[in-house]
Design a protein around this motif. Sequence first.
Motif, PDB file in Angstrom:
ATOM      1  N   UNK A 118      -7.659 -35.469  54.378  1.00 24.01           N
ATOM      2  CA  UNK A 118      -7.559 -34.020  54.207  1.00 24.01           C
ATOM      3  C   UNK A 118      -6.925 -33.378  55.437  1.00 24.01           C
ATOM      4  N   UNK A 119      -7.366 -33.812  56.590  1.00 22.98           N
ATOM      5  CA  UNK A 119      -6.866 -33.257  57.841  1.00 22.98           C
ATOM      6  C   UNK A 119      -5.387 -33.572  58.028  1.00 22.98           C
ATOM      7  N   UNK A 120      -5.004 -34.778  57.630  1.00 22.81           N
ATOM      8  CA  UNK A 120      -3.607 -35.187  57.752  1.00 22.81           C
ATOM      9  C   UNK A 120      -2.710 -34.333  56.861  1.00 22.81           C
ATOM     10  N   UNK A 121      -3.162 -34.090  55.627  1.00 24.48           N
ATOM     11  CA  UNK A 121      -2.369 -33.263  54.707  1.00 24.48           C
ATOM     12  C   UNK A 121      -2.276 -31.826  55.197  1.00 24.48           C
TER      13      UNK A 121
ATOM     14  N   UNK B  77      -5.677 -36.391  44.239  1.00 28.79           N
ATOM     15  CA  UNK B  77      -6.051 -37.802  44.352  1.00 28.79           C
ATOM     16  C   UNK B  77      -7.136 -38.027  45.407  1.00 28.79           C
ATOM     17  N   UNK B  78      -7.112 -37.205  46.454  1.00 31.16           N
ATOM     18  CA  UNK B  78      -8.080 -37.368  47.547  1.00 31.16           C
ATOM     19  C   UNK B  78      -9.351 -36.578  47.241  1.00 31.16           C
ATOM     20  N   UNK B  79     -10.113 -37.073  46.309  1.00 29.42           N
ATOM     21  CA  UNK B  79     -11.330 -36.377  45.887  1.00 29.42           C
ATOM     22  C   UNK B  79     -12.433 -36.618  46.908  1.00 29.42           C
ATOM     23  N   UNK B  80     -13.329 -35.632  47.091  1.00 26.45           N
ATOM     24  CA  UNK B  80     -14.450 -35.812  48.027  1.00 26.45           C
ATOM     25  C   UNK B  80     -15.311 -37.005  47.618  1.00 26.45           C
TER      26      UNK B  80
END
Length: 376
Positions: free
Chosen positions: A267-270, A293-296
């Motif tokens: 998340x931080x990278x995005x 795609x990056x679900x918690x």
Amino acid sequence: MAAEAAQELDELCYLSAQSLPTFKVSKHFQVVKLLGEGTYGKVMLAVHRKRGTPMALKFFPRKSTQLISFLREYNLSLSYCTHPSLTRALGIFFSTSSYYVFAQQAGLYGDLYSVIVSEVGLDEDRVQRVMSQLSGAVTHLHSLGFVHRDIKPENIFLCDKACRWVKLGDFGLTRAIGTTVRAVWYESPFCTPEAGAAKEAQKEMERSQNEETEKEWEDIWITVKPYIDSWSLGVLVYCLLTGCFPWEESTHDDPAYRKFKKWFDQEDEMKNVEWKGNEETVSSKIMEQKQKDNRPPSQFEGLSPLVMTLLKELLHPEAKHRGSPEDILSYLGEPWLMETVREEERKAEEAEKEAMKIRERRGVGEELLREEKGER
């Protein structure tokens, strides 16, 4: 400010040490019942015999308590805990043959831990009420130059069953901002990731002892900063909403924390990617897909996007990037649980349908009125 606060507290401790009286508890108080106990000692509900005032008496065993530690907690609670959601000492302190004792405001309805339903939590209104009060209390403490360092449900006391008034207490670990303290690792979700170095040092020390190798280990020291409390408040939000903890400990040895850290890093990278020029449209679509795609991690299912944003601020693995307790206020009033979000959406849909019916009836009425005027 922090240095001044620490010096002022030391002076208060020195002065109070000169006037510590000694007397029997039973002479001045009628002890009613045990309110709580722990490694520090115990807390008893008592009534002052002359005043008739109910209060909590906090007992510290003299054998295991340094006088300076007792006086520090007493004077800090008496002189600095002026916020309505901080437990305040009442100006009564003394010693007996076995204990150091001071009186403080009593939480007559127990602590927050006692009302959290396991794997359920608390209703959302109560959660937001509690966090609103704690946000103010901790922000006030920080403004005076101190960090609590031990925020957890057992240290939050209730003044009523509905949590309309809660008080943060137990200032035994509270220290001035900027103070250097020895890092101590303990297995708890409230223990910050930066204390993990102490765990590794502890492992190495145990390994050397088992191997009977003579090796000296230096203590690991950390500087007391407000972001320690931010982490604890983030874990507390999760605990109150779910009745569970997000992980057992905040190290890569814990699978649940490891999943959270991996998700957080993505998340931080995005968030930090910069899109430029003609690539912007395409990149935005890619970004949107990556976010889907990056679900918690699974332990965060049921929490709304709003509260997930708050948790990302408070539970930032890098201490210096954590949000402040005051940031919590920006997230109040909107749903923190997905079931609340869905319920509000359902109510909005019903309201819209009702509004459409009213508009249709009004339209029919206006059309009939026009026809009636035309006939005339």
